[in-house]
Design a protein around this motif. Structure first.
Motif, mmCIF file in Angstrom:
data_model
loop_
_atom_site.group_PDB
_atom_site.id
_atom_site.type_symbol
_atom_site.label_atom_id
_atom_site.label_comp_id
_atom_site.label_asym_id
_atom_site.label_seq_id
_atom_site.Cartn_x
_atom_site.Cartn_y
_atom_site.Cartn_z
ATOM 1 N N VAL A 91 0.874 -1.187 0.000
ATOM 2 C CA VAL A 91 0.000 0.000 0.000
ATOM 3 C C VAL A 91 0.903 1.226 0.000
ATOM 4 C CG1 VAL A 91 -1.820 1.239 1.235
ATOM 5 C CG2 VAL A 91 -1.795 -1.258 1.227
ATOM 6 N N VAL A 92 0.730 2.079 -1.008
ATOM 7 C CA VAL A 92 1.649 3.212 -1.204
ATOM 8 C C VAL A 92 0.860 4.474 -1.534
ATOM 9 C CG1 VAL A 92 3.478 1.675 -2.033
ATOM 10 C CG2 VAL A 92 1.958 2.752 -3.682
ATOM 11 N N ASN A 93 1.517 5.604 -1.420
ATOM 12 C CA ASN A 93 0.918 6.873 -1.840
ATOM 13 C C ASN A 93 0.848 6.937 -3.366
ATOM 14 O OD1 ASN A 93 1.911 9.716 -2.946
ATOM 15 N ND2 ASN A 93 0.473 10.063 -1.279
ATOM 16 N N ASP A 94 -0.211 7.513 -3.888
ATOM 17 C CA ASP A 94 -0.409 7.497 -5.344
ATOM 18 C C ASP A 94 0.616 8.345 -6.110
ATOM 19 O OD1 ASP A 94 -1.441 9.925 -4.473
ATOM 20 O OD2 ASP A 94 -3.320 9.758 -5.592
ATOM 21 N N ALA A 95 1.058 9.447 -5.527
ATOM 22 C CA ALA A 95 2.045 10.283 -6.232
ATOM 23 C C ALA A 95 3.409 9.600 -6.265
ATOM 24 C CB ALA A 95 2.163 11.653 -5.575
ATOM 25 N N ARG A 96 3.748 8.902 -5.178
ATOM 26 C CA ARG A 96 5.001 8.142 -5.181
ATOM 27 C C ARG A 96 4.915 6.999 -6.219
ATOM 28 N NH1 ARG A 96 4.538 12.135 -2.133
ATOM 29 N NH2 ARG A 96 3.534 11.105 -0.404
ATOM 30 N N ALA A 97 3.736 6.413 -6.357
ATOM 31 C CA ALA A 97 3.557 5.363 -7.366
ATOM 32 C C ALA A 97 3.725 5.941 -8.771
ATOM 33 C CB ALA A 97 2.177 4.722 -7.210
ATOM 34 N N PHE A 98 3.082 7.078 -9.033
ATOM 35 C CA PHE A 98 3.251 7.780 -10.319
ATOM 36 C C PHE A 98 4.741 8.004 -10.591
ATOM 37 C CE2 PHE A 98 4.384 11.984 -11.904
ATOM 38 C CZ PHE A 98 3.796 12.020 -13.156
ATOM 39 N N ALA A 99 5.448 8.487 -9.558
ATOM 40 C CA ALA A 99 6.856 8.830 -9.727
ATOM 41 C C ALA A 99 7.700 7.595 -10.044
ATOM 42 C CB ALA A 99 7.372 9.519 -8.464
ATOM 43 N N LEU A 100 7.429 6.482 -9.361
ATOM 44 C CA LEU A 100 8.216 5.272 -9.629
ATOM 45 C C LEU A 100 8.018 4.809 -11.070
ATOM 46 C CD1 LEU A 100 10.120 3.109 -8.389
ATOM 47 C CD2 LEU A 100 8.073 1.707 -8.040
ATOM 48 N N ALA A 101 6.769 4.879 -11.541
ATOM 49 C CA ALA A 101 6.497 4.463 -12.923
ATOM 50 C C ALA A 101 7.221 5.364 -13.914
ATOM 51 C CB ALA A 101 4.984 4.486 -13.177
ATOM 52 N N GLU A 102 7.148 6.683 -13.719
ATOM 53 C CA GLU A 102 7.801 7.598 -14.663
ATOM 54 C C GLU A 102 9.326 7.503 -14.544
ATOM 55 O OE1 GLU A 102 6.631 9.414 -17.095
ATOM 56 O OE2 GLU A 102 4.483 9.207 -16.768
ATOM 57 N N GLY A 133 -6.088 17.374 -6.678
ATOM 58 C CA GLY A 133 -5.030 17.784 -5.767
ATOM 59 C C GLY A 133 -3.729 17.924 -6.549
ATOM 60 N N VAL A 134 -2.691 18.377 -5.868
ATOM 61 C CA VAL A 134 -1.361 18.427 -6.484
ATOM 62 C C VAL A 134 -0.429 17.561 -5.632
ATOM 63 C CG1 VAL A 134 0.605 19.877 -7.097
ATOM 64 C CG2 VAL A 134 -1.721 20.709 -7.490
ATOM 65 N N GLY A 135 -0.033 16.429 -6.194
ATOM 66 C CA GLY A 135 0.873 15.522 -5.495
ATOM 67 C C GLY A 135 2.298 15.763 -5.942
ATOM 68 N N GLY A 136 3.216 15.103 -5.284
ATOM 69 C CA GLY A 136 4.612 15.260 -5.669
ATOM 70 C C GLY A 136 5.463 14.153 -5.105
ATOM 71 N N ALA A 137 6.701 14.085 -5.590
ATOM 72 C CA ALA A 137 7.623 13.059 -5.115
ATOM 73 C C ALA A 137 9.038 13.485 -5.452
ATOM 74 C CB ALA A 137 7.300 11.706 -5.755
ATOM 75 N N VAL A 138 9.980 12.828 -4.782
ATOM 76 C CA VAL A 138 11.395 13.124 -4.961
ATOM 77 C C VAL A 138 12.140 11.813 -5.191
ATOM 78 C CG1 VAL A 138 13.480 14.062 -3.874
ATOM 79 C CG2 VAL A 138 11.240 15.081 -3.357
ATOM 80 N N ALA A 139 12.941 11.765 -6.255
ATOM 81 C CA ALA A 139 13.849 10.632 -6.452
ATOM 82 C C ALA A 139 15.278 11.123 -6.273
ATOM 83 C CB ALA A 139 13.682 10.042 -7.847
ATOM 84 N N LEU A 140 16.027 10.447 -5.432
ATOM 85 C CA LEU A 140 17.449 10.730 -5.267
ATOM 86 C C LEU A 140 18.221 9.436 -5.483
ATOM 87 C CD1 LEU A 140 17.745 13.043 -2.105
ATOM 88 C CD2 LEU A 140 17.826 13.696 -4.519
ATOM 89 N N ARG A 141 19.272 9.525 -6.275
ATOM 90 C CA ARG A 141 20.082 8.337 -6.591
ATOM 91 C C ARG A 141 19.220 7.174 -7.062
ATOM 92 N NH1 ARG A 141 25.048 8.192 -2.241
ATOM 93 N NH2 ARG A 141 25.821 10.267 -2.719
ATOM 94 N N GLY A 142 18.174 7.489 -7.803
ATOM 95 C CA GLY A 142 17.356 6.447 -8.404
ATOM 96 C C GLY A 142 16.327 5.816 -7.489
ATOM 97 N N GLU A 143 16.165 6.362 -6.277
ATOM 98 C CA GLU A 143 15.173 5.810 -5.349
ATOM 99 C C GLU A 143 14.151 6.893 -4.994
ATOM 100 O OE1 GLU A 143 14.668 2.776 -3.969
ATOM 101 O OE2 GLU A 143 16.305 1.911 -5.139
ATOM 102 N N ILE A 144 12.870 6.504 -4.978
ATOM 103 C CA ILE A 144 11.836 7.439 -4.553
ATOM 104 C C ILE A 144 11.872 7.539 -3.023
ATOM 105 C CG2 ILE A 144 9.362 7.970 -4.589
ATOM 106 C CD1 ILE A 144 10.513 7.831 -7.390
#
Ligand SMILES: [Zn+2]
Length: 292
Positions: A105-116, A136-147
């Motif tokens: 079970v994950v946050n939807d914006a983090r899921a979007f980010a992993l896919a992209e 809404g406006v979601g967001g996520a951060v990837a550093l060194r290839g990890e969300i």
């Protein structure tokens, strides 16, 4: 309801939204089946729906929820938009009990980010910011290839950066968040008519007020992404979601804000998301396959 087709070993990804729930079946990294259904009236009904989609051939399930979750226990913590009372709901254990397969079970914006990040606009990049413009406006951060995840799966909420402390109330309890200016309802409110796609159409037809509303949305997003880049560092931002069709109309103001911070954050590419409305479900399936 259309039941998915597929063979053993496929991964089911579900993206539960306020009104619609999207699902995909992944075989490897390929979508072999997908669909959209109305979000059921509550979490119990949603678990039954997903269990019905899963039988009998999936090896894992990933569920994206529009809010904060405890990934370790699979519990919804703050999920205000879908119908019913989700807060505190043990989605992972319930779904696992119904299906017998591992559930993430994950946050939807983090899921979007992993896919992209793995399969879409940011493929091959490692340090990336993501924004999802919808209701809404979601967001996520990837550093060194990890969300980045955090204790409530809440890292990277660029939509809730304050851009106007005296601005409109936001669903999060704050005022003047990016979401109040760059989310669909905020754009419609500022223009006085909707939906957001009609505001974009008006702007393309030369309506100066529509142009100004979307520029302000881009300005707000640019502040948040620029500040996020100052905090985390990033080479690119990926912008997706239903309202991102107006990204071209927001882009100049967005880039101006990023450019203002250039000495601090360097050159940052602004990339439209490429996986479309199924990105969240694809990312959820990828997380499910990781089994936590
Ligand atoms: Zn907010």
């Amino acid at each position: 309801m259309t039941r998915p087709t597929g063979r053993a070993g496929t991964r089911l990804g579900v993206d539960v939204g306020g009104t619609d729930t999207k699902w995909v079946l992944l075989d490897g990294d390929t979508v072999v089946d997908s669909g959209t259904v109305a979000t059921p009236p509550g979490p119990d009904e949603t678990m039954k729906l997903v269990a019905a989609l899963a039988a009998p051939h999936v090896e894992s399930i990933g569920m994206g929820l529009p809010g904060h979750v405890d990934r370790d226990t699979g519990t919804a913590l703050f999920v205000p938009n879908p119908p019913g009372d989700w807060d505190g709901y043990p989605a992972g254990p319930r779904l696992s009990a119904l299906t017998g397969v591992p559930v993430a079970v994950v946050n939807d914006a983090r899921a979007f980010a992993l896919a992209e990040l793995l399969l879409g606009a940011a493929r091959g990049l490692s340090d990336v910011l993501f924004a999802v413009l919808g209701t809404g406006v979601g967001g996520a951060v990837a550093l060194r290839g990890e969300i980045l995840v955090g204790p409530r799966d809440n890292v990277g909420e660029v939509g809730h950066v304050t851009v106007d402390p005296w601005g409109s109330p936001c669903c999060c309890g704050n005022r003047g968040c990016v979401e109040t200016l760059a989310g669909g309802p905020g754009i419609v409110r500022a223009f006085g008519a909707g939906p957001a796609s009609a505001v974009a159409a008006a702007a393309r037809a030369g309506d100066e007020r529509a142009v100004s509303v979307l520029a302000k949305a881009g300005w707000a997003l640019g502040i948040a992404l620029g500040d996020a880049a100052s905090l985390f560092g990033a080479r690119a931002v990926v912008v997706g979601g239903g309202v991102s069709g107006a990204l071209d109309l927001m882009g100049a103001a967005l880039r101006e804000e990023l450019g203002r911070r250039r000495a601090l954050i360097g050159d940052i590419a602004v990339l439209p998301a490429v996986l479309g409305p199924r990105a969240g479900a694809i990312g959820a399936a990828l997380y499910g396959g990781r089994s936590g």
